[in-house]
Motif scaffolding. Structure first.
Motif, PDB file in Angstrom:
ATOM      1  N   ALA A  90     -17.270  30.348   9.483  1.00 23.32           N
ATOM      2  CA  ALA A  90     -16.228  29.335   9.000  1.00 23.32           C
ATOM      3  C   ALA A  90     -16.487  28.208   9.996  1.00 23.32           C
ATOM      4  O   ALA A  90     -16.947  28.375  11.168  1.00 23.32           O
ATOM      5  CB  ALA A  90     -14.766  29.869   9.106  1.00 23.32           C
ATOM      6  N   ILE A  91     -15.852  26.801   9.857  1.00 21.41           N
ATOM      7  CA  ILE A  91     -15.900  25.894  10.906  1.00 21.41           C
ATOM      8  C   ILE A  91     -14.807  26.133  11.930  1.00 21.41           C
ATOM      9  O   ILE A  91     -13.861  26.516  11.274  1.00 21.41           O
ATOM     10  CB  ILE A  91     -15.516  24.741  10.040  1.00 21.41           C
ATOM     11  N   LEU A  92     -15.255  25.672  13.386  1.00 26.85           N
ATOM     12  CA  LEU A  92     -14.133  25.679  14.149  1.00 26.85           C
ATOM     13  C   LEU A  92     -13.912  24.409  14.530  1.00 26.85           C
ATOM     14  O   LEU A  92     -14.789  23.655  15.031  1.00 26.85           O
ATOM     15  CB  LEU A  92     -14.639  26.812  15.330  1.00 26.85           C
ATOM     16  N   THR A  93     -12.473  24.032  14.560  1.00 26.37           N
ATOM     17  CA  THR A  93     -12.286  22.672  15.183  1.00 26.37           C
ATOM     18  C   THR A  93     -11.089  22.995  15.981  1.00 26.37           C
ATOM     19  O   THR A  93     -10.354  23.920  15.906  1.00 26.37           O
ATOM     20  CB  THR A  93     -12.108  21.748  13.819  1.00 26.37           C
ATOM     21  N   ASP A  94     -10.772  21.867  16.799  1.00 26.01           N
ATOM     22  CA  ASP A  94      -9.598  22.068  17.510  1.00 26.01           C
ATOM     23  C   ASP A  94      -8.936  20.641  17.520  1.00 26.01           C
ATOM     24  O   ASP A  94      -9.215  19.614  16.607  1.00 26.01           O
ATOM     25  CB  ASP A  94      -9.861  22.282  18.990  1.00 26.01           C
ATOM     26  N   VAL A 142      -9.211  16.532  25.258  1.00 24.68           N
ATOM     27  CA  VAL A 142     -10.423  15.817  25.775  1.00 24.68           C
ATOM     28  C   VAL A 142     -11.790  16.971  25.187  1.00 24.68           C
ATOM     29  O   VAL A 142     -11.487  17.951  24.758  1.00 24.68           O
ATOM     30  CB  VAL A 142     -10.709  16.545  27.399  1.00 24.68           C
ATOM     31  N   LYS A 143     -12.861  16.036  24.843  1.00 24.15           N
ATOM     32  CA  LYS A 143     -13.766  16.724  23.902  1.00 24.15           C
ATOM     33  C   LYS A 143     -15.038  17.256  24.388  1.00 24.15           C
ATOM     34  O   LYS A 143     -15.482  18.031  23.847  1.00 24.15           O
ATOM     35  CB  LYS A 143     -14.010  15.810  22.638  1.00 24.15           C
ATOM     36  N   GLY A 144     -15.119  16.825  25.657  1.00 22.34           N
ATOM     37  CA  GLY A 144     -16.528  17.094  26.386  1.00 22.34           C
ATOM     38  C   GLY A 144     -16.223  18.649  26.375  1.00 22.34           C
ATOM     39  O   GLY A 144     -17.608  19.147  26.604  1.00 22.34           O
ATOM     40  N   VAL A 158     -18.931  24.486  15.434  1.00 24.15           N
ATOM     41  CA  VAL A 158     -17.853  23.633  16.353  1.00 24.15           C
ATOM     42  C   VAL A 158     -17.973  22.151  15.636  1.00 24.15           C
ATOM     43  O   VAL A 158     -19.098  21.642  15.772  1.00 24.15           O
ATOM     44  CB  VAL A 158     -17.971  23.939  17.645  1.00 24.15           C
ATOM     45  N   VAL A 159     -16.833  21.696  15.687  1.00 21.40           N
ATOM     46  CA  VAL A 159     -16.553  20.111  15.111  1.00 21.40           C
ATOM     47  C   VAL A 159     -15.360  19.866  15.989  1.00 21.40           C
ATOM     48  O   VAL A 159     -14.497  20.358  15.775  1.00 21.40           O
ATOM     49  CB  VAL A 159     -16.493  19.914  13.774  1.00 21.40           C
ATOM     50  N   GLY A 160     -15.417  19.031  16.993  1.00 18.27           N
ATOM     51  CA  GLY A 160     -14.310  18.660  17.618  1.00 18.27           C
ATOM     52  C   GLY A 160     -13.238  17.721  16.774  1.00 18.27           C
ATOM     53  O   GLY A 160     -13.831  16.818  16.014  1.00 18.27           O
ATOM     54  N   VAL A 214     -13.055  12.638  15.010  1.00 17.79           N
ATOM     55  CA  VAL A 214     -14.031  13.668  14.671  1.00 17.79           C
ATOM     56  C   VAL A 214     -15.277  13.551  15.642  1.00 17.79           C
ATOM     57  O   VAL A 214     -15.803  12.622  15.396  1.00 17.79           O
ATOM     58  CB  VAL A 214     -14.286  13.782  13.245  1.00 17.79           C
ATOM     59  N   VAL A 215     -15.370  14.670  16.243  1.00 18.26           N
ATOM     60  CA  VAL A 215     -16.637  14.775  17.347  1.00 18.26           C
ATOM     61  C   VAL A 215     -17.548  15.687  16.829  1.00 18.26           C
ATOM     62  O   VAL A 215     -17.563  16.894  17.118  1.00 18.26           O
ATOM     63  CB  VAL A 215     -15.774  15.256  18.699  1.00 18.26           C
TER      64      VAL A 215
END
Ligand code: NAP
Length: 280
Positions: free
Chosen positions: A93-97, A101-103, A112-114, A141-142
């Motif tokens: 699965a995709i993991l996002t948050d 702060v994205k760094g 992972v996609v921020g 979207v990062v």
């Protein structure tokens, strides 16, 4: 394009942390996705289920099978929760948050996609959740080095389904811009509130109250944001102190013409942002 086919929901999203952002996201997405949710407190999970915010309560360790896990727990728990999410779903699965702060997620294991919705307020917890919290907002979207294009596109569609406008940025771009448009204004609001003579509260008009509204935000949360984005916040703070010092010097030297010109320039910048910014 959405995750619906012939009116049927074709994707499941697991939301971890049913507070202001997590529960609002559930409400905003539930027409387009099946939502499995969990939180720390079982009462919160029951509240979410009873109020139709989620389709099912599912503990994080049982999230295998969902298409995407969105981590919405407090920022100081982000890394641990992302690791636990990876342990639960691996590469399935995709993991996002939704963290500010994205760094910090650079180099994390998994798909992972921020993400960072530029929406919210000074409240917290599930009872503060609003279905339209993200309507018209920018949703950063990062992609990270190893992010897959189809995963980034999934998160962008999810942001759109929530009513927001996805904006793809690198983590570095995000953290620099967030320091200027979000982190610095919070620091300045705390500083303004700190300088107030509280015994004269009845003199506080809308100017003071408007400029310090965000100083009602959670200090623990903001300390953590400043810590995580320290370098960018220090640079933004230097710029702010530099401007205050400049205004002070103009006032001290009684150069009112230059002072007015500087204020006029600032007003034009503010008006530019107000008039060109997407209406919400
Ligand atoms: P919040 O209202 O405090 O919600 C977080 C919820 O997560 C808590 O209410 C708690 O609910 C639950 N929780 C706490 N620890 C947990 C854990 N270890 N595992 C699972 N659930 C846990 O905070 P929020 O404002 O929604 O912020 C969440 C994230 O959104 C943060 O990363 C923040 O950076 C980001 N964000 C916030 C804003 C904003 O304006 N607030 C804007 C954009 C992004 P229970 O204890 O009731 O279960």
């Amino acid at each position: 394009m959405t995750e619906k086919a012939n009116g049927k929901k074709t994707a499941t999203i697991g939301v971890v942390g049913l507070g202001l952002i997590g529960a609002s996201l559930c409400m905003a997405l539930k027409d387009d996705y099946r939502i499995a949710g969990c939180s720390r407190n079982p009462d919160t999970e029951r509240y979410a289920l009873q109020h139709g915010m989620i389709d099912e309560i599912r503990p994080l360790q049982d999230m295998h099978g969902v298409d995407c896990v969105v981590v919405c727990t407090p920022i100081w728990t982000l890394e641990d929760t992302m690791r636990a999410a990876y342990d639960a779903v691996g590469e399935s699965a995709i993991l996002t948050d939704v963290g500010s702060v994205k760094g910090v997620l650079q180099g994390f294991r998994g798909r992972v996609v921020g993400g960072h919705p530029m929406a919210g307020n000074e409240k917290s917890g599930i009872r503060a959740a609003q279905r339209d919290l993200f309507a018209g907002a920018t949703y950063c979207v990062v992609p990270y080095e190893n992010s897959r294009e189809e995963d980034v596109a999934f998160v962008e569609r999810m942001a759109t389904a929530a009513g927001a406008h996805p904006l793809r940025l690198t983590a570095q771009e995000h953290d620099r811009l967030a320091s200027l448009f979000s982190h610095m204004p919070h620091l300045a609001a705390y500083a303004l509130a700190q300088s107030a003579p509280v015994f004269e509260a009845n003199l506080a008009g809308s100017g003071f109250m408007d400029s310090t509204r965000i100083a009602s935000s959670d200090p623990k949360f903001w300390t953590e944001v400043f810590r995580r984005n320290r370098e960018n916040v220090l640079t933004a703070l230097d710029g702010h102190i530099g401007e205050l010092t400049r205004l002070r010097a103009l006032l001290e030297s009684e150069d009112y013409e230059a002072l007015q010109a500087r204020l006029d320039e600032a007003r034009q910048k503010r008006e530019h942002v107000r008039t060109t910014r997407r209406k919400r």
